[in-house]
Structure formats: structure tokens, C-alpha cells
Write an enzyme that holds these catalytic residues in place. Structure first.
Site, PDB file in Angstrom:
ATOM      1  N   ARG A   1      -2.389  -1.715  -3.827  1.00  0.00           N
ATOM      2  CA  ARG A   1      -3.835  -1.131  -3.514  1.00  0.00           C
ATOM      3  C   ARG A   1      -3.458   0.100  -4.294  1.00  0.00           C
ATOM      4  NH1 ARG A   1      -5.185   3.392   1.012  1.00  0.00           N
ATOM      5  NH2 ARG A   1      -7.268   3.546   0.259  1.00  0.00           N
TER       6      ARG A   1
ATOM      7  N   HIS B   1     -12.984   3.140  -0.693  1.00  0.00           N
ATOM      8  CA  HIS B   1     -13.102   1.894   0.314  1.00  0.00           C
ATOM      9  C   HIS B   1     -13.843   0.549  -0.313  1.00  0.00           C
ATOM     10  CE1 HIS B   1     -13.531   5.240   3.510  1.00  0.00           C
ATOM     11  NE2 HIS B   1     -12.161   5.107   3.296  1.00  0.00           N
TER      12      HIS B   1
ATOM     13  N   GLU C   1      -8.068  -4.592   4.759  1.00  0.00           N
ATOM     14  CA  GLU C   1      -8.044  -4.358   3.497  1.00  0.00           C
ATOM     15  C   GLU C   1      -6.986  -5.243   2.686  1.00  0.00           C
ATOM     16  OE1 GLU C   1      -8.725  -0.248   4.838  1.00  0.00           O
ATOM     17  OE2 GLU C   1      -9.382  -0.061   2.431  1.00  0.00           O
TER      18      GLU C   1
ATOM     19  N   ASN D   1       0.909  -1.156  -0.043  1.00  0.00           N
ATOM     20  CA  ASN D   1      -0.010   0.088   0.069  1.00  0.00           C
ATOM     21  C   ASN D   1       0.960   1.023   0.012  1.00  0.00           C
ATOM     22  OD1 ASN D   1      -1.775   1.949   0.534  1.00  0.00           O
ATOM     23  ND2 ASN D   1      -2.816   0.847   1.979  1.00  0.00           N
TER      24      ASN D   1
ATOM     25  N   ARG E   1     -12.585  15.747   6.601  1.00  0.00           N
ATOM     26  CA  ARG E   1     -13.391  16.032   5.274  1.00  0.00           C
ATOM     27  C   ARG E   1     -14.771  16.489   5.719  1.00  0.00           C
ATOM     28  NH1 ARG E   1     -11.792  10.968   2.021  1.00  0.00           N
ATOM     29  NH2 ARG E   1      -9.459  10.824   3.267  1.00  0.00           N
TER      30      ARG E   1
END
Ligand code: ADP
Length: 368
Positions: A64, A153, A354, A7, A214
Site C-alpha cells: 500500500r 482512500h 483494503e 501496509n 483533521r
């Protein structure tokens, strides 16, 4: 099969080595390119990874990649064309795709005989109907500039939806699950029969739920107003809405643990932020119950979803007429199932993974 999952971020590389699904090594190379950091660039970072783990018999590297546009709806073996396509998608993910691409390029150079497989955060949502991904704006403009909902996601939503179906003994091909990934970034997803039917993030990871820094959904006119009336330059508005909004914007703190402590002491800003955050989740649950025509399960995951019973309880407050209830003891203990026995909708807490999902998809890609 031995699979290395990478990642690659702009200043870090997270890695995990799997052997037939079991983690046998993992680590993090940080502050790449900074003075005193672990590595001067991504090539050196990957060299460090290769020195610190035993890659004998490595079957594949899984990468990823945040943005796969409309081009990728599945894990994809990287060749020159795929690498170019990922590069061409940089304008849609300027902060994320360049780092993933350098990870891929370096790994291809250092491990030329090992298949490199890209797994995209957006891919899972390619199954959403056109009506669920189309913004009602000028169609020519949208088409020309690739403006539509992509969603993110996806790897996490796919993983926890499947784990939920398995936990409840439901057929993966028919289970209706609402998944709530509440980490620093946060998104909701409606999963029908293992396929994404709706998701809260949009063209970028900015829309939908309230996040650490955010804003989630806002009226786009806020931007015009800040520009024209308040006189802020566009890049400053972008910074404000992505880094100084959400929980951070409302309270000065982006960590839900701190917000909860402040709320417990009666802090009004933290109380309002908690209410805005949990109400937004409830709004999306309502929307996705309508999209799916009811749900078998609602699953919480990621940092906040897995660890904050008060958030879970507040998000589902008042939903018992819809068959959604929480057992407070189970919720406070963080059981896998936190709804009462026999509830029409099962509420679950499932830790996301993940990297394990990327390794699973890579193995599936290379063995089928
Ligand atoms: P990322 O999106 O970076 O992968 P995580 O899924 O690890 O993030 O979530 C990180 C967030 O989870 C933290 O910022 C914090 O707000 C929240 N969190 C972690 N532990 C707890 C806890 N015990 N209670 C409430 N929130 C928590």
C-alpha cells in the site's frame, strides 16, 4: 496465487497473507524503532513477518502506497524507476511515502525473486475530470508545484463501490454510487461506472469531511489569520489543523463512540460536533448527486460508517424528497441494505477491506 500484502507505516507494518483471495495469516508489527517495540527498523520488521508466515510459493508482494501523484493510475510492478518515482513524490506525502518506500526496498532485498506491486491510495481518483481536480489558483504555480486534487482512500472507495454494485445486481460499468468512508480519516467519493468522478480529499488528506483529528474543508484564510493575527508559527498551525481539529478540536475526543455517549447525556460540545460532522456528509451527498446526476446507491463504510447508526441516520436526515430514506430497524441492526424496499436510492452498509482489494489488484495485474 499467494500474495503478501504489506501496509508499512512510519512505526508499524500491517501484513496479511492471501491464498487465492482467502486470508491465511495476518498480523501487526508495532512501535518500530521505539525502545521495547517489536522491531528496531523496517528490515527487522519484515524479517519478523517472514519468520512468522509460510511464504513458500509466494507469487507477489502488494504494497500500500499513499501517494502516487499523477504518475500512477493503476497497480504497478515496482522496478528501480518506479521506486525512484515514489521517492520523488515524498514532498507530496511526507508522512506516508517514506515508510511505504522502506517497506518496498526491504521486501525487494529480502525477496528478490518475487514481484513487488505498488497499489496507490490516489490511483482510483486519476479518472476524475480535469475540472474536478483543478484548484482555481495561479496556473503556473499549481503546475510548478504539482498543486491539484489527488484524493485518497481510493482502494477502499473502489472496493465498496464494486461490492455495492454486486450486492444490488447493478452492472459495475454503469452503477452510480456515492461512497462514504468514515474512519479516523474520512472521505466521500462519487463513483460512476466503477470510476471515481469526484472525491472530497484534495492535494492532501486534509480537506473534505470532518475527521477524527483533521478539520476537513476550511477557508484557507483561517491559516493566514492564525499566522498574522494570532502569531502562531506555521508548523503549529499545521499541527492544530491536522491533530487537534475535527472531532478532537470540537470536543477534546476523537472517537465517535465517546462523542455519541456525551451527546446522549446532553453535552453541548459533543452535540455540535455531531451536527457539524453529519451536516458536512450531507453537503457532500448533495454535491455528488449533482455531479452524478442522481445515484443508485449511497454506501457507508469504515469504523464510523459501519458501526454508527445514529451518524448514518443524521447524515441522511431530510433527504427523502431526493429519494433517500433509511429504515430505522434495518439501520439499527446494521443490515447490508438499510433503506426501505423499493426506495429510489438504496442505502448500504458495506465493511471495507483494503488489503483484500490490494491483493485482488495485484493478482489482476500479474495475470492479465
Ligand atoms: P482507520 O481510519 O484508522 O482505519 P477505522 O475505519 O477503524 O479507522 O475507524 C476508527 C473509528 O471508528 C474510531 O475512531 C471510532 O470513532 C469509530 N468507531 C468504531 N466503532 C464505532 C462504533 N461502534 N460507533 C461509533 N463509532 C465507532
Amino acid at each position: 496465487m499467494k500474495i503478501l500484502v504489506l501496509n508499512s507505516g512510519s512505526s508499524s507494518v500491517k501484513y496479511r497473507l492471501f491464498d487465492d483471495g482467502t486470508t491465511i495469516a495476518k498480523g501487526l508489527i508495532e512501535r518500530i524503532g521505539e525502545s521495547g517495540g517489536d522491531a528496531s527498523d523496517h528490515t527487522e520488521a519484515l524479517q519478523h513477518v517472514m519468520e512468522s508466515v509460510n511464504l513458500d510459493g509466494l507469487g507477489a508482494v502488494g504494497h500500500r502506497v499513499v501517494h502516487g501523484g499523477t504518475e500512477f493510475s493503476d497497480a504497478t510492478v515496482v522496478d528501480d524507476t518506479v521506486a525512484t518515482t515514489i521517492e520523488n513524490l515524498i514532498p507530496l506525502a511526507p508522512l506516508h511515502n517514506p515508510a511505504a518506500l522502506s517497506g518496498i526496498e526491504v521486501a525487494r532485498k529480502l525477496l528478490p525473486d518475487v514481484p513487488q506491486v505498488a497499489v496507490f491510495d490516489t490511483a482510483f481518483h486519476q479518472s476524475i475530470d480535469p475540472a474536478g481536480v483543478t484548484y482555481a489558483i495561479d496556473a503556473d504555480l499549481a503546475d510548478r508545484w504539482q498543486i491539484r486534487r489527488y484524493g485518497f482512500h481510493g482502494t477502499s472507495h473502489a472496493y465498496v463501490a464494486r461490492e455495492t454494485a454486486a450486492l444490488l445486481g447493478l452492472p459495475a460499468t454503469s452503477a452510480k454510487v456515492i461512497t462514504l468512508h468514515l474512519g479516523n480519516g474520512a472521505s466521500a467519493c462519487a463513483v460512476s461506472g466503477g470510476r471515481s468522478a469526484a472525491t472530497s480529499m484534495g492535494m492532501s488528506p486534509q480537506s473534505g469531511l470532518v475527521m477524527g483529528t483533521r478539520s476537513g474543508d476550511i477557508d484557507p484564510t483561517v491559516i493566514f489569520h492564525l499566522h498574522r493575527v494570532a502569531g502562531l508559527p506555521l508548523d503549529e498551525i499545521e499541527r492544530s489543523l491536522t491533530r487537534f481539529a475535527g472531532l478532537q478540536g470540537l470536543t477534546g475526543d476523537n472517537d465517535m463512540r465517546t462523542i455519541q455517549q456525551r451527546r446522549d447525556k446532553g453535552d453541548p460540545a459533543a452535540t455540535l460536533a455531531f451536527d457539524v460532522y453529519t451536516r458536512r456528509i450531507r453537503e457532500y451527498i448533495g454535491t455528488y448527486l449533482a455531479i452524478l446526476g442522481g445515484a443508485d446507491a449511497i454506501t457507508f463504510t469504515a469504523g464510523v460508517g459501519e458501526n454508527a447508526p445514529a451518524v448514518r441516520a443524521a447524515a441522511l436526515q431530510g433527504l427523502s424528497p431526493l429519494g433517500i430514506e433509511i429504515d430505522p430497524e434495518r439501520n439499527n441492526r446494521g443490515d447490508r441494505i438499510i433503506s426501505p424496499d423499493g426506495a429510489p436510492v438504496t442505502v448500504c452498509v458495506i465493511p471495507t477491506d483494503e488489503e483484500a482489494e490490494i491483493a485482488r489488484q495485484v493478482a489482476e495485474k500479474l495475470t492479465t
